[in-house]
Design an enzyme around this catalytic site. Structure first.
Site, short mmCIF file in Angstrom:
data_model
loop_
_atom_site.label_atom_id
_atom_site.label_comp_id
_atom_site.label_asym_id
_atom_site.label_seq_id
_atom_site.Cartn_x
_atom_site.Cartn_y
_atom_site.Cartn_z
N GLU A 109 0.83 -1.20 0.00
CA GLU A 109 0.00 0.00 0.00
C GLU A 109 0.86 1.26 0.00
O GLU A 109 1.87 1.34 0.70
CB GLU A 109 -0.93 0.01 1.23
CG GLU A 109 -1.85 1.21 1.23
CD GLU A 109 -2.87 1.18 2.34
OE1 GLU A 109 -3.70 0.24 2.37
OE2 GLU A 109 -2.84 2.08 3.21
N PRO A 148 1.82 11.31 -2.33
CA PRO A 148 2.66 12.30 -1.63
C PRO A 148 2.15 13.72 -1.87
O PRO A 148 1.27 13.93 -2.69
CB PRO A 148 4.03 12.09 -2.27
CG PRO A 148 3.73 11.53 -3.62
CD PRO A 148 2.43 10.83 -3.55
N GLY A 204 -14.05 6.74 5.36
CA GLY A 204 -12.95 7.70 5.44
C GLY A 204 -12.91 8.41 6.77
O GLY A 204 -13.86 8.33 7.58
N ASP A 205 -11.81 9.12 7.00
CA ASP A 205 -11.63 9.87 8.24
C ASP A 205 -12.40 11.19 8.13
O ASP A 205 -12.78 11.60 7.04
CB ASP A 205 -10.14 10.16 8.44
CG ASP A 205 -9.34 8.88 8.49
OD1 ASP A 205 -9.84 7.88 9.06
OD2 ASP A 205 -8.22 8.86 7.93
N GLN A 207 -7.23 -3.57 9.02
CA GLN A 207 -6.35 -2.56 9.60
C GLN A 207 -5.11 -3.28 10.10
O GLN A 207 -5.13 -4.49 10.34
CB GLN A 207 -7.04 -1.91 10.82
CG GLN A 207 -7.93 -0.76 10.46
CD GLN A 207 -7.13 0.47 10.06
OE1 GLN A 207 -6.21 0.36 9.24
NE2 GLN A 207 -7.49 1.62 10.59
#
Lengths: 608, 608
Positions: B21, B25, B112-113, B185
C-alpha cells in the site's frame, strides 16, 4: 504459386531446380498408382509437376482431377496443359475455372496433336486453331492470374533458315501475347539446343526457357519417341547405347550417364538456365537415377515446408496451423474442415472457433476391406491381443492400424521401442511424436521449413486406456508439472489439468527473419471433434468382424469402456520424461494383477 | 485484473502472495520519488499495489494519476481507495470512471476519516454517509466490473460483545451488498486477529480476508501509529523493542523479526490466509527486510510476465508483441502508438498495418537538462570522443545516453565487453540484446513468463555508423546466411537482405500448455518510424550545446552523415557470431587508416 516466381527466386539464389511431367493414366488402378507415385516422387523435390492434357480430350476430366489432388492432398504446385484439340471455348473455360479453383496458377497452352483417328489437325466448332488464340483467350478472361507457358522446339534449329525464322516469329508472337516462359520439347543434341536458345534470344524472346529432359528408360522406347518427334540423336550417343539395346538395365545405366552429361553441360553453359523439366513418362526409376547421378538433392524446404503436408488450394494456402490429432488422417481433416471460412494462419482459433464438419464423407471410413483387415490385424479377442498388435505396429511390423492409414512416420522410430513397451503395458497408442530440441531445419528426419533454421517438438502421446489403468497413471502424470493432459470418454466428458482453453504448440520452428512458425497444436475443441472419429474408427473396425464374433464383441466393448487420452510433456529438453509415469503405472498395474492372481483360488488345485 | 481472481489462483496453487500500500505524496518531487520507488519495489513481486485516497480529497486527482501510472507504465495491478469524505456522488463517479479507463478493477470502499480540521465525520451535500452506500452506488452503476474491498478491524475483537456484534453485523451487510474481500487494519496481536477472523467467519462472512501488516520502521512511528489506531500491542513485543527505542537500525532489525514471526503464524494457522498486505508507508527498506526475513522470493512470472513491461490499461492488456527499437524508450512507444485501435496480440501487424504517431508529445524529448547532459556526456567533438562515451555507457560507467533513459539492462552485461569493443571500432551502438538458447523461464537475468518454460533470444545490434565503415562491414555481414539486416539513412532510404516484409521474432518463450509467445520483433515499418526518433534524439542532443559550439556542429554533422543499422543474427545457438563481421570490418578500417597515415606527408619532417 506461379512458376515464373519460382524461377526468379531460383535464379536469385543461383540454385538448380527441377520439375516432373506426368500424363493421366487410362484406368482407375492406373490413376491410384500414379497418385502414389507422384506422392513418392515428391520426396525427390520437384518445384512443381506438370500434367498433360489428353489429345482426344477423353481424359480431360482426369487432368483436372489430377491437378486437384496434387494441389490439395499431395501439396505440390502444378502446371496444367491445355490444348485446342476438341475443345470448344466453353470447355476451355471450364478447365481454366477448375484449375483456378484448385489453386493451379500455371497453364501450358498448346494447339495439341490431331484428335485420335485423324491425321490432320482441325479445330472444333467454336474452338481455337492456334496456341496463340488460347493464350489470348486466357489473358482476356483471367488477366494475369495464370502463368502461361508455351512449347519450344529446339529441333526447329535444324530447319531451313526461312522456316526456322517463321517458327521463331510464331514463338515470339505467343510470348508477346502473354506467355511467361517456355518448356522445350525433349532433345538429345545439346549443341542444337544451345544454338536454338541463342536464335530465339537474338529474336528478342527474353522469357525463361526450361529444357525438357527425357530420361532414357529402354532402348525401344527411346527410339520410338525420338522417331515420333523427329528428334536428332547425336551419333556418339546412339553408338554408346546400341550395343546394349536388349539389356534394359544397362541402357538405363548408360542412358542416365549420357543424359546427366547433357544436363551438366546445359547448366554450365552461359545461357542462364537453372531448371530442368523431366519427362517422367509416369515412371520413377529413370528420373530418380538421373537426379542421383546429377547429385541433385532436394531441399527440405521444398519437400517439407511444414511438418505436415500443406494444401495448395486457394483457400487453404495460408493455413499454417493444424491440430495434431489428424496427423495420420489428412484426408479426413481436410474433409471435416473444408467449410471453414478461414484457415488458421499464425494462431489457431484466432478469428473463429473451430466448427468441425460432421462424421460423414470419406474421412471416417477405414481404408481397409474386411479381408485386408482380417489379414492385417487378425482376430483379436483380448487386451493382450491388442497390445501385441499395436506394439507390432509401433515396431513397423504391421503397415497400418484403423487409426493410421500408413506406417509410423520415420521420426517416431526414435521412440518405437518405448511406444511398443507402452502398448504392452495396456496403453493403446494411436498417435505420438518424440521431443525434438532444436534440430537443424535441414535434418532429413525431423527437419522442415526454410534453411538455416531450428525445429522443435514437445513429446506427445495419444492412447486408449481402460479406466483402472488410467487411475494408476494420472497421479504420476500430475506429479510432473511439465505434463498437460486431456482425458475424454465416448460420451464427451472432458478432464484436463490445463489452465486455459488456448492451444498448446507442440511443433514449432525458428527461422531467419521470421516469426516463430508453430504448425501443430493440441487444444480442447479439436480434441472433442477428433474424439468422435477416434471412437467411430474403433466401432467400424469391430464391424469388420461378423455380427456375433468374439472379435467384434471384444473391440466394441473395449471402445465403450476405454478413455481417450492425450498427453504433452512440455519440457522439450527431457525427451524421455513423458514415458516415466507410464512405466510406473504399468508396473503398479502388473503388481496388482499378480496380487489378484495370487489371492484367487487356485484352479484345479487342492484347498489349503 | 480482479484481486479476487488473484486470490483464488493463489489458493489453488497453495502459494503465498503479498501486496503493497502507498499513499499519494504532497509534492511533485515526492510524486516522482514515489513512482521510482513503486517501480523499484515492483521487483519485490507484489501481486498488486493499493493507493490510498486523501481524506480531505485534496489529493484525489493524484490518486487517480498514481493509479494510471501504475497500470499503464509500471504495469502493476492496482486497488484504488475511495472514501465518502468530501465526495459528492458526481465526484465519486468521476473517480470510478477514471479508474475504469486506467484498467483498475479494484476499489477499496471506505467511509474515510473526518475531513481536515474537523473532529467529527460529516457527509457532504449529495454525498454518502456510510461505506455501504458507496458499495451500493458502485454495484448499481458498474455492475460487477469492480472488485470491492472493505476494511476489517481486528481490534474490534477487543470491544464489548454487543459492540463487536454490531460491528460484525455492519461488516456482513457490506459483504452482502457486494464487497468481495476484506483488507484488515494493521494489528500486532495475532491472537486477537485470529479470534476476530473466527468471529466474522462464524457470522457467515466467507469472503477472503487479507491481513494488513505494518513493518516496524522506527520506534516513534510505531508508537504513534498504533496509538492513533488504538491498536493493541502485545507486551512481549513492546518489551523487546523498547530498550532500543533510540536506535532506529536496531528497532528495524528486531521489528522485522517480530513482524515476520506474526506473519508466519498467520500463514501457518488453519484460517485459509495466503496473502499479506503490507502498509509500506511509502518506504522501501522495512518491507524489503520483512520479505527477505520471510524468505518470500518473487516469482519471475509476477515481476516479468513478458520481457518488456506490459501496460495494464484496458485497450493494451492484450498487447503481447512490440518492436525491439523502443526497448529503452517505453514512454515514447506508448505515446506513439496510443491511437492504435488494436494492439498486436500473437502476431505483429496481423490485423492492421502499424501507423505510428508523429514525433510530438513526451516521447521524443531527451530527459536530461542541458546541465545534466554536459555533466553526463561532456563536450564530444570527434568520433573518438563518441566511441569512448558509448563504450563507457556499455560498460556501465555512464547511467544514460540520449537514446537510453536508463543504464543497460542487466542481461546485456554478458556482452558488455563486446559492445564496448564495437563502439571503439566506430559502431555507435544504441540498442542490443544477447542471444539466449533456451534459458529456464525462472532465470533471474534472462527469464520471464510462466514457470517451467524456456526463453530464447536472437542476438540483436542497432547502431549508427559512417558510410565508409559500413561499406567494409556489409560484405562480411552478407557472407553469413544467418544474418538479416536493415540499413536506413536520415531521409529514409532503406536497404535490407530480408526476403519478406514480415516480422522477425527476436525474443520468444516456450511454456507448458501454451502457444509460443513471441513478444519482441524486428520489422521494417516500425524501424522506419523509429528511425525518425533515433535521428531526432541525436539532433536534440546537439542542440543541448551552444549554437556555434564544436560539439553541436560535430554531433549534427555526424547525425547527417551516419546510417542507422539493425542486425539480427538468426542462429541463437551461436551467441558470438554476430560480432565477427564487426571485428573483421573494424580491423580492415584500422589497417586502411594506418596506411593512409603512412602515405601522408610527415608533418614537420624533411622531404625525402
Amino acid at each position: 504459386m506461379k512458376i515464373s516466381k519460382k524461377i526468379e527466386q531460383a535464379v536469385k539464389e543461383d540454385r538448380v531446380w527441377w520439375s516432373f511431367e506426368y500424363f493421366p493414366p487410362r484406368t482407375a488402378q492406373g490413376l491410384q498408382n500414379l497418385l502414389d507415385r507422384i506422392e513418392r516422387m515428391r520426396a525427390l523435390g520437384p518445384e512443381f509437376v506438370d500434367i498433360t492434357w489428353n489429345a482426344g480430350g477423353r481424359t480431360s476430366d482426369l487432368t483436372s482431377e489430377l491437378v486437384r489432388t496434387c494441389q490439395k492432398l499431395i501439396g505440390v504446385e502444378t502446371c496444367m496443359h491445355l490444348t485446342c484439340t476438341n475443345m470448344p471455348a466453353e470447355k476451355v473455360d471450364i478447365a481454366l475455372k477448375e484449375a483456378k479453383e484448385h489453386g493451379c496458377r500455371n497453364i501450358l497452352a498448346l494447339r495439341g496433336d490431331p484428335p485420335m483417328g485423324k491425321d490432320e489437325w482441325e479445330a472444333v466448332e467454336g474452338g481455337y486453331t492456334h496456341g496463340i488464340d488460347l493464350i489470348r483467350h486466357i489473358t482476356n478472361n483471367f488477366g494475369d492470374y495464370f502463368d502461361i507457358a508455351v512449347a519450344g522446339f529446339p529441333q526447329h534449329q535444324s530447319l531451313p533458315p526461312d522456316e526456322l525464322a517463321q517458327e521463331v516469329q510464331w514463338l515470339k508472337e505467343k510470348v508477346d501475347a502473354g506467355a511467361t516462359f517456355i518448356f522445350t520439347q525433349m532433345f538429345y543434341d545439346v549443341d542444337l539446343f544451345i544454338a536454338w536458345v541463342k536464335t530465339i534470344r537474338a529474336a528478342g524472346i527474353t522469357v525463361p526457357i526450361v529444357p525438357g529432359i527425357a530420361p532414357i528408360q529402354t532402348f525401344n522406347g527411346f527410339i520410338k519417341s525420338t522417331k515420333l518427334a523427329q528428334t536428332t540423336i547425336p551419333k556418339a550417343l546412339l553408338d554408346e547405347l546400341e550395343p546394349y539395346k536388349n539389356n534394359d538395365e544397362k541402357v538405363r545405366e548408360i542412358g542416365t550417364k549420357l543424359v546427366a552429361d547433357m544436363c551438366r553441360r546445359i547448366l554450365r553453359e552461359d545461357i542462364g538456365i537453372r531448371g530442368l523439366h523431366f519427362y517422367t513418362m509416369n515412371l520413377e526409376k529413370g528420373t530418380r537415377m538421373l537426379l542421383e547421378e546429377l547429385n541433385l538433392v532436394p531441399r527440405v524446404e521444398v519437400i517439407k515446408p511444414l511438418p505436415w503436408r500443406q494444401s495448395l488450394t486457394p483457400n487453404r494456402r495460408t493455413e499454417t496451423i493444424r491440430p495434431i490429432f489428424w496427423a495420420n488422417r489428412t484426408k479426413s481433416y481436410l474433409s471435416r474442415t473444408e467449410n471453414w471460412d478461414e484457415y488458421p494462419n499464425g494462431r489457431f482459433g484466432d478469428s473463429r472457433s473451430p466448427a468441425y464438419g460432421e462424421l460423414d464423407g470419406y474421412g471416417i471410413w477405414i481404408k481397409q476391406t474386411k479381408e485386408e483387415a482380417h489379414q492385417l490385424w487378425g482376430y483379436p479377442t483380448s487386451l493382450a491381443d491388442l497390445s501385441a498388435l499395436f506394439s507390432r505396429f509401433c515396431l513397423g511390423q504391421i503397415p497400418a492400424l484403423p487409426w493410421s492409414d500408413t506406417a509410423p512416420a520415420s521420426e517416431t522410430s526414435v521412440i518405437s521401442n518405448q511406444l511398443a513397451k507402452l502398448n504392452e503395458l495396456g496403453f493403446l497408442t494411436i498417435n505420438s511424436q518424440p521431443a525434438v530440441d532444436g534440430c537443424k531445419s535441414e535434418d532429413r528426419v525431423h527437419g522442415w521449413g526454410p534453411a538455416h533454421g531450428y525445429v522443435y517438438q514437445k513429446a506427445y502421446l495419444e492412447f486408449f486406456v481402460l479406466p483402472e489403468l488410467l487411475a494408476l497413471l494420472l497421479p504420476h502424470v500430475e506429479r510432473d508439472p511439465n505434463i498437460t493432459y486431456y482425458v475424454i470418454n465416448k460420451t464427451g466428458d472432458l478432464r484436463t489439468n490445463t489452465l486455459s482453453d488456448g492451444p498448446n504448440a507442440v511443433t514449432w520452428g525458428v527461422f531467419p527473419g521470421k516469426e516463430i512458425v508453430q504448425p501443430t497444436i493440441v487444444e480442447a475443441i479439436s480434441f472433442m471433434a477428433w474424439k468422435d472419429e477416434a471412437y467411430e474408427l474403433g466401432r467400424q473396425w469391430g464391424n469388420l468382424y461378423d455380427q456375433d464374433s468374439p472379435s467384434r464383441k471384444f473391440i466394441h466393448d473395449l471402445m465403450e469402456k476405454s478413455l481417450l487420452v492425450n498427453i504433452v510433456h512440455n519440457d522439450h529438453k527431457q525427451p524421455n520424461a513423458i514415458f516415466e509415469p507410464f512405466l510406473k503405472a504399468g508396473a503398479e498395474y502388473q503388481a496388482q494383477k499378480a496380487l489378484r492372481e495370487q489371492s484367487a483360488p487356485v484352479p484345479n488345485g487342492s484347498a489349503h
